[in-house]
Scaffold this motif. Sequence first.
Motif: not given
Length: 751
Positions: A217-225, A294-311
């Motif tokens: 599980v990779i969480t991408v919550k906040y941006g650089a700003v 994307f660079e942190a994906i571990d190809d030995s198991r399934p990965t989910v990236i939870i990317a916080y967005t604004v609709k």
Amino acid sequence: MTEAVQATDLDTLRALEQRVLWLSTAIVDHANRVRPNTTGLKVGGHQASSASITSIMTALWFEHLRPEDRVSVKPHASPVLHAIEYLLGLLDDADMTSLRAFGGLQSYPSRTKDPVPADYSTGSVGIGATAPIWGALSRRYVGGHFAAQPQGRQYSLVGDAELDEGACWEAILDPMVAGLGEIVWIVDFNRQSLDRVVPLLAADRMRALFTAAGWQVITVKYGAVLEELFTRPGGAALRDRIDTMTNAEYQRLLRHTPSKLRASLPDLDVSDDHLTEAFRSLGGHDHAALRQAFEAIDDSRPTVIIAYTVKGYGLPTAGHPQNHSALLTGAQFEELAVRSGMSASQPWQRFADGTAEHAVCLEAARRLRRPPVEGAQPPAVPTDLGRTPSGTATTQSALGRTLLDLNRAAPAVGARVVTVSPDVSSSTNLGGWVNKVGIWSTTEGVDWFADDAETILHWRERPTGQHIELGIAETNLVGLLGELGATWSRWGQPLLPIGVLYDPFVTRALEPWSFGIYAGGQSILVGTPSGVTLAPEGGAHQSITTPSIGVEQPGCTTWEPAFALDTEWCLLAALAQLGRPGGSSTYLRLSTRPVDQRLAAVPTDPAARERRRKQVVAGGYPLRRTNSPEAAIVAMGALVPEALDAAERLEGIGVNVDVICLTSPDLVFRAAQARRGSGDAPTWILDALFPTDLPLVTVLDGHPHTLAFLGGRAIHLGVTEFGQSGDLDSVYRAHGIDTDSIITAVLDVLG
């Protein structure tokens, strides 16, 4: 996995993203506000849903995807996919004006109907999201049995509201999935559904569920700003404030004026504009954060990236709870054009030669170009294996028997057969086949009961196995079946997939199976046991509507044979339709009722036997002919013995009737339609079945309207109520499909 592609300058990525946002918005705008609409019907499209995932898809296509990768795009983001295809030179200006027009860009990504075939068809919630899982398994199966396939990643771009669909979690939790390291799900976590803001802070629960299933599980919550703002005085309080506010409050603050937003947050020494920008700076819109994920994906198991967005990110509708199908006004569209450096009157423009963006588009188009799939021809399937069953047998047992005989008679065909079952192999008579071919597994397993004399079903797991056993989830079964049935076009290797499940649960599996057919999958679905003939099992296990479903399902032929040899012939004909352009899926409805096979009266003469076979495969055959018949009984499947018995008794009271054994109401209906000028199906079977215009009584173990298209003077018998437990005679009598009821119906139709 191959090496990652060259990183792109972040400013260039942002410029690409802005152009993709503009094009995807313009595609929907043109379909609704520019293209003539004489009907007045809403065309539709989803500008806000597209905007929320534009950053993610820009990053994926222009920086991370390789030709061996495959992507399932969330349904409402089809305009983003088409915008990217346009920038890659795969679509022209005319295509961009055809969203949801007849023959144009489809409303949702399609493998079979879009001008640029999508990797996966989506549009049915949860089904497109899980398809890459079954695509990964299919690729591994093909690679292990036939030709090795490029080992790319299988991406699913999923809206967070789509995870409410149980099909997603049924797939995620199947034991086979935990070892699929090529699976990457990217959750567009915009916290909105169609009608509302999702009420719960669900990310922690989502992370826990994926982690428990063995996923990275990779969480991408906040941006650089925003991350930079957290480092300033008061930043920790701001992070805590945002972390703890509800989804609804966050969405409401997105719509506030800068001054009102400031009043709702801890005090920070920044300008109103900077605070407003920072508050919207979520990880799913930050290319540096996405790159890191994307660079942190571990190809030995399934990965989910939870990317916080604004609709609706980047649009005036951003964050509004009713923005799902909202369209920008003319003024808003003009404003977006100015901000994007585009023209509202000439919306279709690629990047100019010599720009960095143009260079990235050219490089991405080159990088993602795939060689054409050179498909192997499926082996010729024999039409008759030469056996004539005797004694008492069931059509269900004939399935397993035919597979074993086929393996011996035509090993090249048998090698292409793969069976799938949701934990019902033994109870659907696949035990002999499973013992023969073994269970498919990527690694050799230990059969701990191999030395147990009482063990009948041997569980030998090996890479050469040809049976795939899933957990008790029919949606998973047919999802895998659809992808196994698409290997001929996706990987160039045809398989002959057969899925077996209890017939009452066909309706549970119907929608994803139908969607798999729509997406180009060709497979055989076997429903067995079926009907109220399964009397002791009670009403919960007695199917009623499935025969008519078989007639109504596009891209599918349905058969319900009465005898073991009929089953063999129908199964062989079904296998011959798989794994090829113009092929077709099959629904085969079988029964556990033991029937005396002598009733089939199979001709012994080779020519007469072949004539019978052709009639069986075409839809039916006359089983009993009489001189000067007054009526005909048309019976299907398990009720043929009652029809024959009724005919004998009617003859005893001076009423001569023919008996027609109908094997496919589907094909007979097509023939009847063609005779009326609708469709081009062959009609000769109608002459073979009904040479004269007789009154009819139809009877089947299913809903009577399945055969109600037959006859002008006709009475249709079948099952219209829920069943109950009991002996066969009592249950048949209760539903009016017993011998006495058939006799009464014949006398009634004769007046």
